[in-house]
Scaffold this motif. Structure first.
Motif, PDB file in Angstrom:
ATOM      1  N   THR A 297      29.058  13.866 -38.792  1.00 19.41           N
ATOM      2  CA  THR A 297      30.483  13.621 -38.532  1.00 19.41           C
ATOM      3  C   THR A 297      31.125  14.688 -37.661  1.00 19.41           C
ATOM      4  N   ASP A 298      30.476  15.838 -37.524  1.00 23.77           N
ATOM      5  CA  ASP A 298      31.038  16.904 -36.687  1.00 23.77           C
ATOM      6  C   ASP A 298      30.713  16.738 -35.199  1.00 23.77           C
ATOM      7  N   ILE A 299      29.940  15.719 -34.863  1.00 25.85           N
ATOM      8  CA  ILE A 299      29.570  15.484 -33.465  1.00 25.85           C
ATOM      9  C   ILE A 299      30.699  14.733 -32.764  1.00 25.85           C
ATOM     10  N   SER A 300      31.011  15.158 -31.585  1.00 27.37           N
ATOM     11  CA  SER A 300      31.921  14.401 -30.739  1.00 27.37           C
ATOM     12  C   SER A 300      31.051  13.352 -30.038  1.00 27.37           C
ATOM     13  N   ILE A 301      31.136  12.119 -30.501  1.00 28.35           N
ATOM     14  CA  ILE A 301      30.226  11.077 -30.019  1.00 28.35           C
ATOM     15  C   ILE A 301      30.617  10.632 -28.617  1.00 28.35           C
ATOM     16  N   ASN A 302      29.657  10.739 -27.727  1.00 23.22           N
ATOM     17  CA  ASN A 302      29.804  10.238 -26.361  1.00 23.22           C
ATOM     18  C   ASN A 302      28.421   9.876 -25.845  1.00 23.22           C
ATOM     19  N   GLY A 303      28.337   9.430 -24.623  1.00 25.32           N
ATOM     20  CA  GLY A 303      27.058   9.019 -24.053  1.00 25.32           C
ATOM     21  C   GLY A 303      26.024  10.125 -24.057  1.00 25.32           C
ATOM     22  N   ASP A 304      26.462  11.384 -23.981  1.00 22.79           N
ATOM     23  CA  ASP A 304      25.539  12.509 -23.937  1.00 22.79           C
ATOM     24  C   ASP A 304      25.027  12.924 -25.318  1.00 22.79           C
ATOM     25  N   THR A 305      25.644  12.469 -26.359  1.00 23.33           N
ATOM     26  CA  THR A 305      25.255  12.905 -27.710  1.00 23.33           C
ATOM     27  C   THR A 305      24.541  11.826 -28.520  1.00 23.33           C
ATOM     28  N   ILE A 306      24.237  10.710 -27.900  1.00 19.66           N
ATOM     29  CA  ILE A 306      23.631   9.593 -28.633  1.00 19.66           C
ATOM     30  C   ILE A 306      22.298   9.995 -29.271  1.00 19.66           C
TER      31      ILE A 306
ATOM     32  N   THR B  95      19.272  11.119 -34.313  1.00 20.98           N
ATOM     33  CA  THR B  95      18.524  12.041 -35.176  1.00 20.98           C
ATOM     34  C   THR B  95      19.281  12.324 -36.465  1.00 20.98           C
ATOM     35  N   ASN B  96      20.568  12.571 -36.333  1.00 21.87           N
ATOM     36  CA  ASN B  96      21.381  12.878 -37.521  1.00 21.87           C
ATOM     37  C   ASN B  96      21.506  11.673 -38.448  1.00 21.87           C
ATOM     38  N   VAL B  97      21.586  10.469 -37.879  1.00 20.73           N
ATOM     39  CA  VAL B  97      21.660   9.262 -38.706  1.00 20.73           C
ATOM     40  C   VAL B  97      20.367   9.102 -39.503  1.00 20.73           C
ATOM     41  N   GLU B  98      19.232   9.398 -38.886  1.00 17.71           N
ATOM     42  CA  GLU B  98      17.955   9.321 -39.605  1.00 17.71           C
ATOM     43  C   GLU B  98      17.933  10.299 -40.784  1.00 17.71           C
TER      44      GLU B  98
ATOM     45  N   SER C 132      23.184   2.930 -38.995  1.00 17.09           N
ATOM     46  CA  SER C 132      21.824   2.913 -38.474  1.00 17.09           C
ATOM     47  C   SER C 132      21.618   1.694 -37.565  1.00 17.09           C
ATOM     48  N   ASP C 133      22.097   0.539 -38.005  1.00 10.15           N
ATOM     49  CA  ASP C 133      21.999  -0.675 -37.185  1.00 10.15           C
ATOM     50  C   ASP C 133      22.752  -0.510 -35.866  1.00 10.15           C
ATOM     51  N   ALA C 134      23.936   0.069 -35.939  1.00 10.31           N
ATOM     52  CA  ALA C 134      24.744   0.264 -34.730  1.00 10.31           C
ATOM     53  C   ALA C 134      24.042   1.195 -33.745  1.00 10.31           C
ATOM     54  N   VAL C 135      23.430   2.248 -34.249  1.00 10.71           N
ATOM     55  CA  VAL C 135      22.704   3.184 -33.379  1.00 10.71           C
ATOM     56  C   VAL C 135      21.504   2.487 -32.750  1.00 10.71           C
ATOM     57  N   ASN C 136      20.774   1.727 -33.546  1.00 11.22           N
ATOM     58  CA  ASN C 136      19.582   1.044 -33.041  1.00 11.22           C
ATOM     59  C   ASN C 136      19.900  -0.030 -32.013  1.00 11.22           C
TER      60      ASN C 136
ATOM     61  N   SER D   5      28.530   1.558 -23.595  1.00 12.77           N
ATOM     62  CA  SER D   5      29.897   1.508 -23.081  1.00 12.77           C
ATOM     63  C   SER D   5      30.829   2.293 -23.999  1.00 12.77           C
ATOM     64  N   GLY D   6      32.019   2.533 -23.522  1.00 17.16           N
ATOM     65  CA  GLY D   6      33.022   3.218 -24.338  1.00 17.16           C
ATOM     66  C   GLY D   6      33.340   2.445 -25.599  1.00 17.16           C
ATOM     67  N   THR D   7      33.365   1.128 -25.514  1.00 13.08           N
ATOM     68  CA  THR D   7      33.638   0.288 -26.675  1.00 13.08           C
ATOM     69  C   THR D   7      32.528   0.424 -27.711  1.00 13.08           C
ATOM     70  N   GLN D   8      31.278   0.455 -27.259  1.00 18.41           N
ATOM     71  CA  GLN D   8      30.156   0.609 -28.181  1.00 18.41           C
ATOM     72  C   GLN D   8      30.168   1.988 -28.845  1.00 18.41           C
ATOM     73  N   ILE D   9      30.522   2.995 -28.071  1.00 20.22           N
ATOM     74  CA  ILE D   9      30.604   4.352 -28.635  1.00 20.22           C
ATOM     75  C   ILE D   9      31.739   4.432 -29.650  1.00 20.22           C
ATOM     76  N   ALA D  10      32.869   3.787 -29.325  1.00 18.03           N
ATOM     77  CA  ALA D  10      34.000   3.786 -30.256  1.00 18.03           C
ATOM     78  C   ALA D  10      33.628   3.076 -31.556  1.00 18.03           C
ATOM     79  N   ALA D  11      32.889   1.962 -31.452  1.00 16.74           N
ATOM     80  CA  ALA D  11      32.457   1.236 -32.653  1.00 16.74           C
ATOM     81  C   ALA D  11      31.514   2.100 -33.486  1.00 16.74           C
ATOM     82  N   LEU D  12      30.620   2.831 -32.816  1.00 15.14           N
ATOM     83  CA  LEU D  12      29.712   3.728 -33.534  1.00 15.14           C
ATOM     84  C   LEU D  12      30.499   4.831 -34.236  1.00 15.14           C
ATOM     85  N   ALA D  13      31.521   5.347 -33.574  1.00 16.08           N
ATOM     86  CA  ALA D  13      32.349   6.396 -34.184  1.00 16.08           C
ATOM     87  C   ALA D  13      33.015   5.885 -35.468  1.00 16.08           C
ATOM     88  N   VAL D  14      33.423   4.620 -35.480  1.00 15.47           N
ATOM     89  CA  VAL D  14      34.010   4.022 -36.691  1.00 15.47           C
ATOM     90  C   VAL D  14      32.964   3.956 -37.800  1.00 15.47           C
ATOM     91  N   ASN D  15      31.739   3.548 -37.435  1.00 15.08           N
ATOM     92  CA  ASN D  15      30.659   3.505 -38.435  1.00 15.08           C
ATOM     93  C   ASN D  15      30.382   4.891 -39.007  1.00 15.08           C
TER      94      ASN D  15
END
Length: 138
Positions: free
Chosen positions: A48-57, A62-65, A97-101, A108-118
């Motif tokens: 949760t401390d990660i600022s999620i963006n395209g560079d941190t996927i 790894t953290n989700v695992e 985990s499903d969202a990451v996979n 996209s920004g929308t996909q990253i935003a959805a992952l951030a919600v998860n």
């Protein structure tokens, strides 16, 4: 010879000492899930401390695992005492985990935003479990 005045205080001291020894010999260890909750707390914090963006996927993956592994251990050991909290955690981790996979190589920004919600949902479910277990683990 002992008089009744001497016997009663002696019996009271003996009873108190015996009770203290019995209490002292009891199992004062914490439930098995407490250490696992601590492990989960660390891995969820790293996620949760990660600022999620395209560079941190990759880091998020790894953290989700790690969170998934720690969550499974907690769920296995705490489900009977905290069924609602462990179910919520299990669902949140599974959804994340499903969202990451399902993310493409360039999300996209929308996909990253959805992952951030998860990820936030995992944090919330973990927090609810921490709160529920705190009286047994502190």
């Amino acid at each position: 010879m002992f008089t009744q005045r001497r016997i009663l205080p002696a019996l009271a001291v003996a009873a108190f000492t015996s009770a203290a020894l019995i209490v002292g010999c009891g199992d004062d260890s914490k439930p098995e899930y407490c250490d696992r909750v601590d492990d989960l707390r660390s891995s969820v914090s790293a996620l949760t401390d990660i600022s999620i963006n395209g560079d941190t996927i990759n880091t998020v993956e790894t953290n989700v695992e790690t969170v998934q592994s720690d969550a499974e251990a907690v769920v296995d050991s705490a489900r009977s005492d905290f069924p609602e909290e462990t179910d919520a955690l299990e669902n949140a981790v599974s959804n994340t985990s499903d969202a990451v996979n399902e993310l493409p190589a360039s999300p996209s920004g929308t996909q990253i935003a959805a992952l951030a919600v998860n990820v936030a949902d995992v944090g919330k479910a973990a927090s609810n479990l921490y709160d529920a277990t705190s009286s047994a683990c502190d």
